[in-house]
Scaffold this motif. Structure first.
Motif, PDB file in Angstrom:
ATOM      1  N   GLU A 199      61.401 103.960  39.067  1.00 44.97           N
ATOM      2  CA  GLU A 199      61.845 105.135  38.528  1.00 44.97           C
ATOM      3  C   GLU A 199      62.024 105.969  39.034  1.00 44.97           C
ATOM      4  OE1 GLU A 199      57.647 104.088  38.149  1.00 44.97           O
ATOM      5  OE2 GLU A 199      59.490 103.235  37.532  1.00 44.97           O
ATOM      6  N   ALA A 228      67.255 106.515  38.304  1.00 46.19           N
ATOM      7  CA  ALA A 228      67.870 107.890  37.686  1.00 46.19           C
ATOM      8  C   ALA A 228      68.425 107.814  37.804  1.00 46.19           C
ATOM      9  CB  ALA A 228      66.676 109.239  37.914  1.00 46.19           C
ATOM     10  N   ASN A 254      69.358 107.442  31.141  1.00 52.30           N
ATOM     11  CA  ASN A 254      68.721 108.387  32.661  1.00 52.30           C
ATOM     12  C   ASN A 254      70.209 108.810  33.411  1.00 52.30           C
ATOM     13  OD1 ASN A 254      66.491 110.282  34.267  1.00 52.30           O
ATOM     14  ND2 ASN A 254      65.678 108.614  34.856  1.00 52.30           N
ATOM     15  N   ARG A 256      72.307 111.421  34.571  1.00 54.10           N
ATOM     16  CA  ARG A 256      72.288 113.044  34.735  1.00 54.10           C
ATOM     17  C   ARG A 256      73.727 113.766  35.794  1.00 54.10           C
ATOM     18  NH1 ARG A 256      66.004 113.952  36.372  1.00 54.10           N
ATOM     19  NH2 ARG A 256      65.193 111.473  35.696  1.00 54.10           N
TER      20      ARG A 256
END
Length: 274
Positions: A199, A228, A254, A256
């Protein structure tokens, strides 16, 4: 490329530049960072052509933004004042230059980039000499790498970064630039890397309006990777509203959206200085 210098009794690597800048992407975006740009790359990304919006007579060919890393010919074209090519440095010399730049910084942060810093010919130097120096000094060590390198040995040796309560981190972070179809390099991406990430690692992708980019993006997002996932817009080549909606629809994965901050702060973000 690595060579052994008998006079220094040590291995050396070619470094194009070591420079201070704003970290423009990923977990450390907005923070000061020292970048170490290595020579050499195994990919030749090509993003087609695009008509310049306000100049119909001008056509830009979208290639890599650091072609000086390709080979000596490209390097000298962009650095005519350095006809001998990039200088050679030992791991200790690199560390000392960086450590002096960051002497008064609260958080020690470097980014190994290129080109491709994890080329097979650099592996022993990176794993056994350079990266351990920074790890032992409690640096945040980020490696920007292009997704065509097997990270298994690096992850086994360096593990995952430690993230502290104030948000800063120490240790080893992979920032894997996974190439989508518009780059013409997707076939060289090592899909098994997605299973190695934890992570604290990042997978970033530059997305265009090419439908094949979105199909490949879906595959990565739904791969089960723990990393991510950051998606960036290809300049003037994608509907940015679509990107926002995609992140919203995949919030559980996750995902972005990011911009390259350094390109907004600096006309020439690569300062080209040791």
């Amino acid at each position: 490329m690595i060579r052994y210098n008998k006079e220094k009794n040590a291995n050396e690597i070619q470094i194009i530049e070591i420079f201070n800048s704003l970290n423009g992407e990923g977990h450390a975006a907005g923070l000061p960072c020292v970048f170490i740009r290595t020579m050499g790359c195994n990919l030749r990304c090509k993003y087609g052509t695009v008509m310049v919006k306000d100049n119909p007579d001008s056509i830009l060919n979208f290639f890599c933004d650091t072609p000086e890393c390709y080979d000596l010919e490209h390097f000298v074209e962009l650095y005519p004042e350095r006809p001998e090519g990039p200088d050679w440095y030992t791991a200790k010399e690199i560390f000392d230059i960086v450590d002096s730049k960051e002497d008064n910084w609260k958080n020690k942060s470097i980014c190994l980039t290129g080109g491709e810093p994890l080329l097979e010919c650099n592996k022993e130097f990176m794993m056994n000499e350079l990266i351990p120096l920074f790890m032992n000094a409690h640096y945040d060590v980020s490696v920007e790498t292009n997704g065509s390198i097997d990270y298994k040995d690096y992850k086994a040796k360096f593990g995952k970064a430690t993230v502290f309560g104030d948000g800063h981190r120490e240790g080893f972070t992979i920032i894997s630039d996974y190439k989508l179809p518009e780059s013409k390099m997707t076939k060289l991406m090592i899909k098994s890397n997605l299973d190695l990430f934890d992570e604290t690692d990042l997978v970033k992708m530059v997305v265009s309006d090419n439908p094949e980019d979105w199909k490949e993006l879906d595959k990565v997002v739904n791969s089960g990777t723990k990393a991510a996932i950051y998606i960036s817009p290809m300049y003037n080549r994608v509907d940015t509203e679509k990107m926002w909606h995609y992140a919203e629809e995949h919030a559980d994965k996750n995902v972005r959206v990011q911009l390259q901050l350094h390109k907004y702060f600096f006309k020439n973000p690569n300062q080209k200085s040791i």
